[in-house]
Design an enzyme around this catalytic site. Sequence first.
Site, short mmCIF file in Angstrom:
data_model
loop_
_atom_site.label_atom_id
_atom_site.label_comp_id
_atom_site.label_asym_id
_atom_site.label_seq_id
_atom_site.Cartn_x
_atom_site.Cartn_y
_atom_site.Cartn_z
CG ASN A 187 14.66 29.80 -11.18
OD1 ASN A 187 15.00 29.15 -12.13
ND2 ASN A 187 15.16 29.25 -10.09
CD GLN A 188 20.14 32.65 -14.17
OE1 GLN A 188 21.20 32.59 -14.04
NE2 GLN A 188 19.26 31.74 -14.99
CD GLU A 189 17.72 29.64 -6.55
OE1 GLU A 189 16.65 29.08 -6.35
OE2 GLU A 189 18.48 29.12 -5.67
CB ALA B 55 24.69 33.52 -1.62
CB ALA B 56 23.37 38.66 -1.28
CD GLU C 145 7.68 33.41 -13.40
OE1 GLU C 145 8.81 33.34 -13.18
OE2 GLU C 145 6.77 32.82 -12.69
CB CYS D 214 6.56 37.06 -11.55
SG CYS D 214 8.41 36.72 -11.33
#
EC number: 3.5.4.5
Length: 160
Positions: free
Chosen positions: A62-64, A66-67, A75, A115
């Site tokens: 997972n790649q978060e 701030a927006a 996945e 996902c």
Amino acid sequence: MKDIVFTSQITVFDTIQELPETIQNLIEKAIEVRKNAYAPYSKFRVGAAILLDNGEIVVGSNQENAAYPSGLCAERVAIFHAGAIYPEATILKMAITAASDNNKTDIAVPPCGSCRQAIAEYEVRQEAPIEIYFMGEIGAIHKSASLKNLLPFMFEKKLL
């Protein structure tokens, strides 16, 4: 009026050692890539590994952002990467593992709704089920023989 009844079959394994070696390897790849998750906001790290029919394993974490909701789940990172790099390959199996920086995740964590929809698209497109194995950081591993067990009312192109 009539009721429609759905049944889902999920197989539960108490330990990774109960799984075939190929699945153990896939889960290990998902655990390893989980460490690459960029999760400074949720502190919830997810790794996914996909086994293709050509023998390749494609991973994602997972790649978060701030927006919110600009980030992407593990996945979808993995499945979109597989589709981009190996567009003709069939996805056979997917392993998902999740861990929190705040506490031990001992409950199997299934794919989120977005996902599930992305996986459904690939399952329908390839006209073959995708086995999905999911777990927390520790504890039991759950196996679904198809995404249809997790999303019985799939939205797909034939509905458009």
